[in-house]
Design an enzyme around this catalytic site. Structure first.
Site, PDB file in Angstrom:
ATOM      1  N   SER A 123       0.837  -1.197   0.000  1.00  0.00           N
ATOM      2  CA  SER A 123       0.000   0.000   0.000  1.00  0.00           C
ATOM      3  C   SER A 123       0.877   1.254   0.000  1.00  0.00           C
ATOM      4  O   SER A 123       1.782   1.379   0.803  1.00  0.00           O
ATOM      5  CB  SER A 123      -0.893  -0.019   1.236  1.00  0.00           C
ATOM      6  OG  SER A 123      -1.732   1.084   1.199  1.00  0.00           O
ATOM      7  N   GLY A 124       0.609   2.161  -0.918  1.00  0.00           N
ATOM      8  CA  GLY A 124       1.350   3.412  -0.990  1.00  0.00           C
ATOM      9  C   GLY A 124       2.603   3.331  -1.837  1.00  0.00           C
ATOM     10  O   GLY A 124       3.370   4.277  -1.914  1.00  0.00           O
ATOM     11  N   THR A 128      -1.542   2.636  -7.965  1.00  0.00           N
ATOM     12  CA  THR A 128      -2.648   3.363  -8.596  1.00  0.00           C
ATOM     13  C   THR A 128      -2.108   4.445  -9.529  1.00  0.00           C
ATOM     14  O   THR A 128      -2.609   4.623 -10.640  1.00  0.00           O
ATOM     15  CB  THR A 128      -3.552   3.975  -7.505  1.00  0.00           C
ATOM     16  OG1 THR A 128      -3.993   2.920  -6.663  1.00  0.00           O
ATOM     17  CG2 THR A 128      -4.740   4.657  -8.110  1.00  0.00           C
ATOM     18  N   ASN A 173      -1.161   5.485   3.066  1.00  0.00           N
ATOM     19  CA  ASN A 173      -1.322   6.176   1.795  1.00  0.00           C
ATOM     20  C   ASN A 173      -2.517   7.122   1.896  1.00  0.00           C
ATOM     21  O   ASN A 173      -3.593   6.711   2.320  1.00  0.00           O
ATOM     22  CB  ASN A 173      -1.558   5.116   0.691  1.00  0.00           C
ATOM     23  CG  ASN A 173      -1.696   5.739  -0.691  1.00  0.00           C
ATOM     24  OD1 ASN A 173      -1.721   6.964  -0.838  1.00  0.00           O
ATOM     25  ND2 ASN A 173      -1.794   4.890  -1.688  1.00  0.00           N
ATOM     26  N   SER A 176      -5.435   5.766  -0.590  1.00  0.00           N
ATOM     27  CA  SER A 176      -5.323   4.312  -0.661  1.00  0.00           C
ATOM     28  C   SER A 176      -6.579   3.703  -1.275  1.00  0.00           C
ATOM     29  O   SER A 176      -7.703   4.062  -0.918  1.00  0.00           O
ATOM     30  CB  SER A 176      -5.115   3.770   0.748  1.00  0.00           C
ATOM     31  OG  SER A 176      -5.002   2.378   0.683  1.00  0.00           O
ATOM     32  N   SER A 177      -6.359   2.802  -2.227  1.00  0.00           N
ATOM     33  CA  SER A 177      -7.515   2.137  -2.853  1.00  0.00           C
ATOM     34  C   SER A 177      -8.074   1.145  -1.850  1.00  0.00           C
ATOM     35  O   SER A 177      -7.358   0.252  -1.407  1.00  0.00           O
ATOM     36  CB  SER A 177      -7.082   1.393  -4.113  1.00  0.00           C
ATOM     37  OG  SER A 177      -6.125   2.139  -4.823  1.00  0.00           O
ATOM     38  N   GLY A 400      -2.641  -3.206  -2.075  1.00  0.00           N
ATOM     39  CA  GLY A 400      -1.361  -3.857  -1.791  1.00  0.00           C
ATOM     40  C   GLY A 400      -1.315  -4.443  -0.393  1.00  0.00           C
ATOM     41  O   GLY A 400      -2.177  -4.185   0.446  1.00  0.00           O
ATOM     42  N   GLU A 402      -0.741  -5.139   3.266  1.00  0.00           N
ATOM     43  CA  GLU A 402      -0.926  -4.126   4.320  1.00  0.00           C
ATOM     44  C   GLU A 402      -0.590  -4.689   5.699  1.00  0.00           C
ATOM     45  O   GLU A 402      -1.047  -5.776   6.056  1.00  0.00           O
ATOM     46  CB  GLU A 402      -2.398  -3.680   4.339  1.00  0.00           C
ATOM     47  CG  GLU A 402      -2.616  -2.336   3.696  1.00  0.00           C
ATOM     48  CD  GLU A 402      -4.081  -1.945   3.654  1.00  0.00           C
ATOM     49  OE1 GLU A 402      -4.395  -1.010   2.914  1.00  0.00           O
ATOM     50  OE2 GLU A 402      -4.913  -2.565   4.359  1.00  0.00           O
TER      51      GLU A 402
END
Ligand SMILES: Nc1ncnc2c1ncn2[C@@H]1O[C@H](COP(=O)(O)OP(=O)(O)O)[C@@H](O)[C@H]1O
Ligand SMILES: [Mg+2]
Length: 1013
Positions: A123-124, A128, A173, A176-177, A400, A402
């Site tokens: 993540s981050g 994306t 993030n 974050s998605s 991602g 996490e």
């Protein structure tokens, strides 16, 4: 194909390469495959760090792209950069996400198959962003038309909408998605982007009602409250203050400096209109978002019996208004649950805790279903209705890996998903690579790699896996709790090397675990999960009553999301984790059918700071992303492989033996071809069905040679074709020339034949004329005789006698001219006097009067009675023009007109004013006399057969040559003094003399053709 443009292109590439070879770009190695110490993690990290500090965030491992998040805006995504990377070979320019995107696109175009780009990383790490960059590249690089631009805009703008509803700030993030996204871009055979489709995976709904400290709810809530127009907010019953909403304040960071909710709101508004959301859709959509905020603010109080109640709650009324549900029904739904007992339905009141739980469940359900509706709606607008075959590039940007301080059910699902994708990556690259070598019979040094299948099994194995145990606990009757789940797990999978709990752990590890925790040793690292809430979240129970209440909604979206056809929860719906598992199976199937490409994203530090490269953090990611193994496989293996027939088909022009056609097998052809190209033995290997090329540069050299050769071939084909065309033209011209020649020869031959036929006729006639020369003149001999005459006369002219009297010296005339000959011999005829007269006649009439030439051959007579000259004439009366035969006599003094012996008129030459004759062939003469005396007779109108002779005589006797006038048309004469008359002359078919209507004497004479006399 212009060689100019090719040169230009080459030059441009060179220029670009030069530009990129500035000091900046020389830092580090662009492709890890070229790293000498390719097994050393430190060397790997050094290279990555060196490049990162020079803002070179991209590096290749073969065709895999490693991307390090710069955490700052770099000037490498301009239109100019996109143009630079378009259609350029992978290794010609510094590594870039555009190079990868372009390569995928061109491979798809040339091989006409489907591809996907797997973007992974925690993540981050920049997944994306990477997927957005790829989409933007296609938006610019693909062919564009008005229609395609429309699709392009929708593809691009679907992003901010989905991000607004599906992304949130987390600790990792700021954007974050919170859902997985797989997007297909469909291309037609010309490479135009013609449509798209989005699949979304497991939205983290729990975020709607709860956020950890330092995190936010989904962006859209803040965007609406911060950016929504006054009118809209008023209509939705909202205040412009996030602090006012309990669903927005739990994380304690409603405002974040990196996020501009106001401008994002405007962006979303614009995007919604582009992807065909109409007024009412938007109204309903924000009605729902506002309802969720109102729901969160609904407070319950315990009544006397301890049951939840809600009195005159403002927020509840807003929800009722916005969702179009009667307040009564809503209130009942929020405070009671419906229980079916046999045939009866009973409403049982909630406790306050229960009511809060039910309210949150409702909020999550509403938001989650609306999100799915949104994805479907976007898909409708991206759908391509044309059924012709498309090729597809899939973009997978999924949440991602996490790890938080406290990890719950959501992290469990997310990390499981990453575990599955890693497994897919292993299958598609490492394993399949080795398997292929084996299959092709190529020697292979096994590369040890960690296969995470063991962890996947731990999670998803039937009956024994964590998912099965979790579902079992959710479904079993009796008192199941999160802790009973933990016990069950300890019982069943306690011995698994990747699973540990407080109870199972050794002394040292135990210290790091709470009692309610379990820990999984994921491929990417250890994650400790807190079991609390697992059952609940997996059940995702929305009380049946809640659903029924929603079904009464007047809000079109809610109505659509809670259809009355949904099966009632008599049978339990599938648990969340099971749904998620099957959706991942579906995703794996989608991906397995396509060609894979990889972008591995790395996060340089946890602080989201630019320029900071945390060695430990990066080393960890390099390790678990399997980058070292991937590199080792690349180095051990071969960069490229192609089926023999495909390779031969493409490169056969490079070798004279294989061009244009190779007779033997494809493998032999390839062997012959690479021998000609001079591949060194260690650069390639021949497999069973494929050629393996170790280094990309070998293939690129071949490809470049092919590009050059292609142009040469094109030139040759062009030349051949031109030759063919010119030859055709030449043949046409030659045929035309031959045709013209033939025609001309024909014409000439016909002319010659005619000439000969004419000559034969002439000769024949001549001979015939000769034979019949002594016969009377007739058709047969006329020409011959004419010739004889002419011949004689010509000869005569040259042999005239010296004196007239030399009778014997005249040339003997031919028999037909005997008469003439006699004439010559008659001295009278040719007396000097007579010739003088003839000469005079000539001077008077030659060229003036038509019938003069015919008078030439008639000899004049001196006298026609006695010594005087007399000639017969016809006299026309002056009145009435009656003809009368008379004799005209010239004496020395006068002319007399005599009838028998009677003088009718005497004309003294003195009184003779003139004589008029016409210029035509008639024999008329008019003697004009002076008449002073009225009694005297007037002018004489006469016709005389010997006109010329008579007039010549007259002119000599009366010495009046000049008196004779040759006139045209008409002659005026005096009938008697003071009275005039006219004689008109003209030519005609027949000679005639008559009195015309106008009183004139009309004399018509026939024109005598020369030669007819
Ligand atoms: N290529 C890049 N250039 C600049 N900033 C980037 C880039 N990639 C990521 N970032 C920054 O990192 C943040 C997180 O990236 P994101 O793609 O959302 O991560 P992920 O999707 O992997 O969780 C972005 O909001 C952005 O600020
Ligand atoms: Mg993301």
């Amino acid at each position: 194909i212009g060689t100019n443009s090719l040169d230009e292109r080459c030059n441009q590439i060179l220029r670009n390469m030069e530009a990129s070879l500035t000091a900046r770009d020389r830092v580090g190695i662009q492709d890890f495959v070229l790293l000498d110490a390719y097994t050393s993690e430190s060397a790997f990290l050094d290279n990555l760090r060196k490049r990162f500090h020079e803002n070179l965030i991209y590096t290749y491992i073969g065709t895999l792209l490693v991307s390090v998040n710069p955490y700052k805006e770099l000037d490498i995504y301009s239109k100019k950069q996109m143009d630079t990377y378009m259609g350029v070979n992978f290794f010609e320019l510094p590594p870039h996400i555009y190079a990868l995107a372009d390569n995928v696109f061109r491979t798809m175009q040339s091989e006409f198959n489907n591809h996907f780009i797997l973007i992974s990383g925690e993540s981050g790490a920049g997944k994306t962003e990477a997927s957005k960059k790829i989409l933007q590249f296609y938006a610019v690089s693909c062919p564009s038309t008005k229609l395609l631009n429309n699709v392009r805009d929708r593809l691009l703008l679907s992003n901010p909408v989905l991000e607004a509803f599906g992304n949130a700030k987390t600790l990792k993030n700021d954007n974050s998605s919170r859902f997985g996204k797989y997007m297909d871009i469909q291309f037609d055979h010309q490479g135009g982007a013609v449509g798209g489709h989005i699949l979304s995976y497991l939205l983290e709904k729990s975020r709607v009602v709860h956020q950890n400290h330092g995190e936010r709810n989904f962006h859209i809530f803040y965007q609406l409250v911060e950016g929504g127009e006054e009118d809209l907010l008023r209509w939705l019953g909202l205040e412009r203050n996030c602090q006012h909403y309990s669903y927005l304040v739990q994380g304690g960071c409603a405002k974040v400096s990196s996020i501009n909710d106001k401008s994002d709101w405007r962006m979303v508004q614009k995007a919604l209109s582009v992807i065909e959301f109409n007024e009412s859709d938007i109204e309903h959509l924000f009605g729902i978002i506002a309802s969720v905020l109102h729901l969160g603010n609904i407070k319950f109080v315990a009544d006397v019996r301890g049951y939840a109640s809600l009195n005159n709650n403002q927020e509840m009324h807003w929800v009722s208004k916005l969702l179009g549900i009667p307040a009564q029904v809503l209130q009942q739904g929020l405070t009671h649950r419906k229980i079916e007992a046999k045939a009866e339905e009973v409403f049982s009141p909630f406790s306050v805790d229960h009511a809060v739980y039910a309210r949150d469940a409702l909020a999550k359900a509403i938001y989650g279903r609306t999100f799915n509706w949104l994805v479907n709606k976007i898909n409708e607008s991206l759908a391509n209705k044309d059924s012709s075959r498309k090729t597809v590039i899939g973009l997978l940007d999924i949440y991602g890996f996490e790890v938080f301080n406290v990890n719950s059910f959501e992290q469990f699902c997310i990390n499981y998903c990453n575990e599955k994708l890693q497994q897919l990556f292993i299958q598609l690259t490492l394993k399949s690579e080795q398997e292929e070598y084996e299959m092709e019979g190529i020697e292979w040094e096994p590369v040890p790699y960690f296969n995470n299948k063991i962890i996947c099994d731990l999670v998803e194995e039937k009956h024994r896996g964590i998912i099965s145990l979790l579902d079992e606990e959710c479904l079993r009757p009796g008192e199941a709790t999160d802790l009973t789940l933990l016990e069950k797990m300890e019982e069943t999978i306690g011995g698994h090397p990747h699973f540990v709990t407080h109870k199972l752990a050794d002394q040292k590890t135990r210290k790091t675990l709470e009692r309610g925790d379990f820990r999984l040793l994921h491929y990417a690292g250890e994650v400790t999960y807190c079991v609390v809430g697992f059952l609940d979240k997996n059940n995702d129970l929305l009380y049946r009553n809640g659903k029924e209440v929603m079904r009464q909604s007047k809000n079109a979206i809610i109505k659509h999301c809670f259809p009355s056809t949904e099966p009632d929860s008599k049978r339990r719906p599938e648990t969340v984790v099971t749904q998620f598992k099957s959706s991942l199976v579906g995703l794996t199937e989608i991906l397995m059918s396509k060609e894979p490409w990889y972008v591995r994203c790395i996060k340089p530090n946890e602080a989201k700071q630019p320029g900071r490269f945390d060695d430990v953090l990066v080393r960890h990611q390099v390790k678990y992303l399997g980058l070292m193994e991937h590199l080792r496989v690349r180095r051990a293996g071969f960069a490229y492989r192609r089926k023999y027939d495909i390779f031969l088909q493409r490169y056969k022009p490079l070798c004279p033996d294989t061009w244009p056609n190779w007779k033997g097998t494809a493998a032999e052809g390839v062997r012959c071809l690479i021998k000609h190209l001079g591949y060194k033995p260690d650069e390639y290997k021949m497999g069973r069905s494929k050629i393996f090329i170790r280094h990309p540069r070998t293939l690129f050299a071949t490809e470049d040679a092919f590009q050059v050769c292609k142009h040469k071939l094109a030139t040759r084909i062009q030349a051949k074709y031109k030759g063919y065309r010119v030859k055709g033209d030449y043949q046409k011209q030659r045929d035309a020339a031959t045709k013209i020649e033939n025609c001309w020869r024909g014409i000439m031959a016909r002319k010659e034949r005619e000439k000969r036929a004419w000559a034969v006729k002439v000769i024949k006639k001549f001979i015939k004329g000769f034979i019949t020369r002594n016969q009377p003149a007739c058709n047969d001999n006329s020409e011959y005789l004419a010739y004889v005459r002419q011949n004689y006369l010509t000869r005569l002219r040259e042999n005239l006698p010296k004196t007239v009297l030399e009778k014997d010296s005249w040339l003997t005339p031919p028999p037909i001219m005997k008469e003439v000959g006699d004439m010559f011999l008659t001295p009278a005829v040719y007396s000097r006097k007579s010739l003088v007269l003839k000469a005079q006649t000539s001077s008077m009439f030659k060229g003036k009067k038509e019938n003069y030439p015919f008078s030439v051959c008639r000899p004049f007579v001196d006298t026609r009675i006695g010594k005087r000259y007399s000639v017969p004439v016809v006299k026309y009366d002056r009145n009435g023009f009656r003809p009368r035969l008379r004799q005209l006599i010239f004496t020395q003094e006068a002319a007399y007109l005599v009838e028998e012996a009677k003088i009718k008129q005497r004309i003294d030459y003195i009184s003779l004013k003139g004589v008029s004759v016409s210029n035509l062939s008639d024999n008329f003469l008019i003697l004009h006399v002076t008449c002073d005396d009225i009694k005297q007779k007037g002018d004489l109108v006469l016709q005389c057969d010997y006109l010329f002779e008579a007039l010549t005589k007259l002119s000599v006797i009366a010495n009046k040559q000049n008196y004779i006038k040759v006139v045209q048309g008409s002659v005026r004469f005096d009938i008697q003094p003071g009275r005039e008359g006219f004689v008109d002359f003209k030519s005609g078919q027949e000679s005639m003399v008559y009195r015309a209507k106008n009183g004139h004497l009309m004399v018509v004479s026939v024109k005598i053709i020369k030669g007819s006399c």
